[in-house]
Design an enzyme around this catalytic site. Structure first.
Site, mmCIF file in Angstrom:
data_model
loop_
_atom_site.group_PDB
_atom_site.id
_atom_site.type_symbol
_atom_site.label_atom_id
_atom_site.label_comp_id
_atom_site.label_asym_id
_atom_site.label_seq_id
_atom_site.Cartn_x
_atom_site.Cartn_y
_atom_site.Cartn_z
ATOM 1 N N TYR A 165 0.858 -1.177 0.000
ATOM 2 C CA TYR A 165 0.000 0.000 0.000
ATOM 3 C C TYR A 165 0.907 1.243 0.000
ATOM 4 O O TYR A 165 1.894 1.296 0.749
ATOM 5 C CB TYR A 165 -0.877 -0.033 1.253
ATOM 6 C CG TYR A 165 -1.759 1.172 1.389
ATOM 7 C CD1 TYR A 165 -2.849 1.345 0.547
ATOM 8 C CD2 TYR A 165 -1.498 2.140 2.345
ATOM 9 C CE1 TYR A 165 -3.657 2.458 0.661
ATOM 10 C CE2 TYR A 165 -2.306 3.259 2.465
ATOM 11 C CZ TYR A 165 -3.376 3.410 1.619
ATOM 12 O OH TYR A 165 -4.174 4.508 1.726
ATOM 13 N N ASP A 187 -0.509 -6.906 6.724
ATOM 14 C CA ASP A 187 -1.657 -6.032 6.485
ATOM 15 C C ASP A 187 -2.728 -6.890 5.812
ATOM 16 O O ASP A 187 -2.573 -7.306 4.664
ATOM 17 C CB ASP A 187 -1.223 -4.861 5.589
ATOM 18 C CG ASP A 187 -2.349 -3.867 5.329
ATOM 19 O OD1 ASP A 187 -3.519 -4.280 5.357
ATOM 20 O OD2 ASP A 187 -2.043 -2.686 5.078
ATOM 21 N N LYS A 247 -11.965 0.086 5.390
ATOM 22 C CA LYS A 247 -12.333 -0.662 4.193
ATOM 23 C C LYS A 247 -13.421 -1.685 4.535
ATOM 24 O O LYS A 247 -14.526 -1.299 4.857
ATOM 25 C CB LYS A 247 -11.078 -1.290 3.596
ATOM 26 C CG LYS A 247 -9.868 -0.328 3.520
ATOM 27 C CD LYS A 247 -10.055 0.834 2.564
ATOM 28 C CE LYS A 247 -8.989 1.904 2.686
ATOM 29 N NZ LYS A 247 -7.604 1.466 2.561
HETATM 30 C C1 PLP Z 1 -6.386 1.964 2.932
HETATM 31 C C2 PLP Z 1 -5.272 1.069 3.298
HETATM 32 C C3 PLP Z 1 -4.377 1.396 4.320
HETATM 33 C C4 PLP Z 1 -4.439 2.711 5.057
HETATM 34 O O1 PLP Z 1 -5.600 2.817 5.816
HETATM 35 P P1 PLP Z 1 -6.278 4.247 6.192
HETATM 36 O O2 PLP Z 1 -7.427 3.837 7.043
HETATM 37 O O3 PLP Z 1 -6.669 4.891 4.908
HETATM 38 O O4 PLP Z 1 -5.218 5.015 6.914
HETATM 39 C C5 PLP Z 1 -3.398 0.483 4.634
HETATM 40 N N1 PLP Z 1 -3.275 -0.686 3.968
HETATM 41 C C6 PLP Z 1 -4.115 -1.029 2.987
HETATM 42 C C7 PLP Z 1 -3.935 -2.342 2.296
HETATM 43 C C8 PLP Z 1 -5.139 -0.176 2.607
HETATM 44 O O5 PLP Z 1 -5.965 -0.519 1.608
#
Ligand code: PLP
Length: 394
Positions: free
Chosen positions: A110, A179, A204
């Site tokens: 990311y 992640d 998300k």
């Molecule tokens: C969106 C996202 C992030 C960051 O998250 P935020 O809530 O926007 O700070 C980190 N890792 C992945 C895979 C993401 O899609």
């Protein structure tokens, strides 16, 4: 360890009747501070001799329910909430790393995480090293403190082997951090594969409705206790109780949403693959996806993301995106509504073009976050936008 099945746990995770009121729905404890009651209790709370809430930057009951819920789903000892996914990742890094340490990662990551590594951590004397999937251990040494990865990756939906990454990390006594935003704990539970810490952008799929920002770490209670007292307390990116409530509400329907996201993505991926205007479709469920076998082993289903490459490069992508009606052109993912982005000119715009191309982010690439609408309508929208001649009204 909760022995109930994951769908039941998603509905009940973290909650129970509120002990103070008997409320069935988790109360939103909208307060900054908590009274000690007595002078003596205040002293005990600050000395750590008694557990209790003091100030919502370091702990809040609604946030704690959310933390227990995600920890339960991931099979982790503990959880720790933050105001965004990036806040969770940076708080972890700022707590466990010191100058001279090395962070080794399996890319692509990311963009925000890669930015944190190269633009911030490196400035504080942390070495950043990109690892090769084929020979993980070659990139690791005793200075390696974190081995960091995502699976599936953004935007080309590559897979990494979680067990191999965890084993490699542990061989040099490093922490393996994953992640899991794209998969959610309903599809992949990295801790079951030996991973130490799991990160989510709750913004998300966990939230799922595109109306709240948040992040969460899950992992060993002792480590997360340290992150709470350093990365969270000192950097201060605390999750708000209202957002925690929205994520708890989202998690209750996570199983239903994920099933529909996956089913719709499957139909969309197959429909796009048949289309002559489409050069390539990235989706880990295809049997000829290079890591399909790994996807079957590591994931309960193949997720809600589909990436396509159009013949005709940037112009074709622009025309396609501007003609979509049901898909919204926007970043983010995992919302009930379908979203579409052009990585080369948005999320990956600042990357060196050579690196961008080596990561497969070509000018004809479009990333879809497939929502939970009726799949026929989604496929009709995509097909109409791909039509060579403008259809009436388009
Ligand atoms: C969106 C996202 C992030 C960051 O998250 P935020 O809530 O926007 O700070 C980190 N890792 C992945 C895979 C993401 O899609």
């Amino acid at each position: 360890m909760n022995t109930r099945r994951i769908g039941t746990r998603a509905v009940h995770a973290g909650a129970g009747l509120d002990p103070a009121s008997g409320a069935h729905s988790t109360p939103i404890v909208q307060t900054s501070t908590f009274g000690y009651g007595t002078f003596a209790r205040g002293e005990r709370l600050f000395a750590g001799e008694e557990e209790g809430y003091v100030y919502s930057r370091v702990g809040n009951p609604t946030v704690a329910t959310f933390e227990r819920a995600v920890a339960d789903l991931e099979g982790a000892e503990a959880g720790l909430g933050f105001s965004s996914g990036m806040a969770a990742i940076s708080a972890l890094c700022m707590t466990v790393l010191q100058p001279g340490d090395q962070v080794a990662y399996l890319g692509p990551l990311y963009g925000g995480s890669e930015g944190l590594f190269y633009h911030v951590l490196q400035r504080f004397g942390v070495e950043i090293r990109s690892l090769d999937d084929g020979d993980l251990s070659a990139g690791l040494d005793p200075a390696t403190r974190l081995v960091y990865l995502e699976t599936p990756t953004n935007p080309t939906l590559e897979l990494h082997d979680l067990r191999a990454a965890a084993d490699a990390a542990h061989s040099v006594l490093a922490l393996c951090v994953v992640d899991n935003t794209f998969s959610t704990p309903l599809l992949t539970r990295p801790i079951e594969h030996g991973v130490d810490v799991v990160v989510h952008s709750a913004t998300k799929y966990l939230g799922g409705h595109g109306d709240a920002l948040g992040g969460v770490l899950t992992g060993p209670a002792e480590l997360l206790g340290q992150v709470r007292m350093e990365g969270l307390r000192h950097f201060g990116a605390a999750l708000g109780p209202l957002e925690a409530f929205l994520f708890l509400r989202g998690i209750k329907t996570l199983l239903l949403r994920i099933e529909r996201h996956c089913a719709n993505a499957r139909l969309v991926a197959h429909a796009l693959r048949e289309h002559p205007a489409v050069a390539r479709v990235y989706w880990p469920g295809f049997e000829d996806h290079p890591r399909h076998e790994l996807a079957r082993r590591q994931m309960a289903d193949f997720g809600g993301m589909v990436t396509l490459e159009l013949h005709g490069g940037r112009n074709a992508a622009e025309r396609f995106l501007d003609r979509l009606e049901l898909f919204t052109q926007a970043v983010s993912l995992g919302d009930v509504e379908s979203l579409a982005t052009h990585p080369a000119t948005t999320t990956h715009q600042l990357l060196d073009p050579e690196l961008r191309h080596s990561e497969g982010v070509t000018d004809g690439l479009v990333r879809l976050s497939v929502g939970i609408e009726d799949p026929e309508d989604l496929i009709d929208d995509l097909a109409a936008a791909l039509e060579p001649q403008a259809a009436p009204g388009r």
